[in-house]
Design a protein around this motif. Sequence first.
Motif, mmCIF file in Angstrom:
data_model
loop_
_atom_site.group_PDB
_atom_site.id
_atom_site.type_symbol
_atom_site.label_atom_id
_atom_site.label_comp_id
_atom_site.label_asym_id
_atom_site.label_seq_id
_atom_site.Cartn_x
_atom_site.Cartn_y
_atom_site.Cartn_z
ATOM 1 N N UNK A 247 0.821 -1.215 0.000
ATOM 2 C CA UNK A 247 0.000 0.000 0.000
ATOM 3 C C UNK A 247 0.853 1.262 0.000
ATOM 4 N N UNK A 261 -2.530 16.425 -6.974
ATOM 5 C CA UNK A 261 -2.206 16.018 -5.591
ATOM 6 C C UNK A 261 -1.549 17.176 -4.840
ATOM 7 N N UNK A 269 -3.969 14.096 0.337
ATOM 8 C CA UNK A 269 -3.282 13.131 1.218
ATOM 9 C C UNK A 269 -4.299 12.179 1.847
ATOM 10 N N UNK B 20 -0.174 15.336 9.580
ATOM 11 C CA UNK B 20 -1.128 14.223 9.444
ATOM 12 C C UNK B 20 -0.381 12.939 9.137
ATOM 13 N N UNK B 21 -0.906 11.856 9.658
ATOM 14 C CA UNK B 21 -0.277 10.551 9.409
ATOM 15 C C UNK B 21 -1.335 9.530 9.020
ATOM 16 N N UNK B 22 -0.921 8.589 8.179
ATOM 17 C CA UNK B 22 -1.777 7.458 7.822
ATOM 18 C C UNK B 22 -0.916 6.208 7.875
ATOM 19 N N UNK B 23 -1.249 5.254 8.746
ATOM 20 C CA UNK B 23 -0.469 4.014 8.768
ATOM 21 C C UNK B 23 -0.837 3.126 7.587
ATOM 22 N N UNK B 24 0.169 2.592 6.925
ATOM 23 C CA UNK B 24 -0.037 1.663 5.818
ATOM 24 C C UNK B 24 0.819 0.434 6.095
ATOM 25 N N UNK B 25 0.174 -0.617 6.591
ATOM 26 C CA UNK B 25 0.879 -1.808 7.064
ATOM 27 C C UNK B 25 1.869 -1.357 8.140
ATOM 28 N N UNK B 27 4.377 0.752 7.664
ATOM 29 C CA UNK B 27 4.989 2.025 7.286
ATOM 30 C C UNK B 27 4.025 3.162 7.598
ATOM 31 N N UNK B 29 2.741 7.088 6.127
ATOM 32 C CA UNK B 29 2.838 8.267 5.272
ATOM 33 C C UNK B 29 2.476 9.475 6.127
ATOM 34 N N UNK B 30 3.215 10.537 5.889
ATOM 35 C CA UNK B 30 3.113 11.720 6.735
ATOM 36 C C UNK B 30 2.965 12.941 5.838
ATOM 37 N N UNK B 31 2.028 13.809 6.163
ATOM 38 C CA UNK B 31 1.855 15.066 5.436
ATOM 39 C C UNK B 31 2.234 16.202 6.366
ATOM 40 N N UNK B 36 4.126 21.359 3.007
ATOM 41 C CA UNK B 36 3.157 20.849 2.013
ATOM 42 C C UNK B 36 3.704 19.612 1.345
ATOM 43 N N UNK B 38 4.746 15.396 1.337
ATOM 44 C CA UNK B 38 4.350 14.087 1.842
ATOM 45 C C UNK B 38 5.581 13.213 1.947
ATOM 46 N N UNK B 40 7.194 9.234 3.143
ATOM 47 C CA UNK B 40 6.933 7.838 3.471
ATOM 48 C C UNK B 40 8.020 7.378 4.433
#
Lengths: 318, 109
Positions: A247, A261, A269, B20-25, B27, B29-31, B36, B38, B40
């Motif tokens: 992913x 984007x 995001x 902001x963060x989103x966990x992906x497995x 890893x 991703x961070x914004x 501005x 992103x 990984x």
Amino acid sequence: MRIGDLDQNAVEHELRGTGLAIDFGLARVRVRGDVPGFGAALRVLYAHFPVEPPAGFFEVSASLVRARGLRRHLRPQVDFVVDGERPFEPFPADTHVPLFEWGVNFCLAQRCNHHLLLHAGAVERDGAGILLPALPGHGKSTLTAALAARGFRLLSDEFGVLRLSDGAMLPAPRPIALKNESIELIRRFSGDAVLGPAFPKTRKGTVAHLAPPAEGVARRREPVHPRLIVFPRFSRGESLQVEPMARSRAFARLSTNSFNYELLGPAAFEAVGRLVQQCDCYSLVYDDLESAVGAIGKVLADQARGERSPAAGESAPH
Amino acid sequence: MASDPGPPEPRWRAGDPAIRTIPLDDELVVFNPVSWETHLLNPAGAQLFEALLEGTLSLRELRVELEALRSGQDEPIREEQIEALLAELEDLGLVMRVAGHVNDAHRGP
């Protein structure tokens, strides 16, 4: 009544008058033009679209205008004019449809920034949205055309449009631009294919357009939630390869395959993050359309059964 | 006479609170809304950054936190590795040093 039901004179009359209005779900386009052959081609390529009144709001209001003076007769040229501006250099007058289609793409990429726009094919089957993001030249449009010919509903061959509020894919079915060898490939692949005229010597070689199937046009206001992301790459002579993709890697590739984007920042995001969390992601290398379509169908079927397809060559988990 | 307390131990925390963060497995991703951009983060970077989202930590405290997340078969984490990772994340604007506190071990009686 549909555009294809109009006779040629009626189409020409609209183009030279108040304009031919086309609603393809995501946006409404009004086009005017006095270029020979343009009306006949639009009548074929937009045959399934309903005749719309040329009134109200249009995301794109464009004209194809023949050059004045010497260029009207000597190597005649045509301009794409939108909102009084000419964003491109003139094209040869006998490449009117490619100019119109590329011009509309240009306008949509600028004017639909209330959605996330991916450079991707988009189709749907059995309520599952499928995105096919790819770099130019990787066979995205040809594969999208093949999927549409095999019963997948066409949403778009150029724009994967995601609504920011809920991540739904929004349809924008328009003629699919096929280039060079892909034209004959799709003509042989689908006996039902309705192709417009071929335009040789464009900047991308010979271009012809495949009319969007009637179902995709009829359902152009039906969004669908994405369930599968496949990154395709045509590679002559290579055997079929279908590989699950992490992913995080899919996120990186989607963000670079997006038209806006960077513009949308945090909204994009969140949208891409949600997208990869709710979809299974794969890479696909193929050199045969039938195999590629079959592979995507198998991945979809496995997903529906709650299985994730293994990489090609591995055995399925028991 | 009290002994020299020594230099304050550096402490770290995550950067802008709007990151902001989103966990992906395994890893992340961070914004970063300031740049501005992103980013990984691999699993090591993800664990470190998520620890700093929870609060301000010293290098030693970070090592303890990260060791607790690892299996017994992994090699011990060295503080130099954490320092190198912190330097990268600081360059990206994702973490920042805060004013150090006197290390308890150096307090006099």
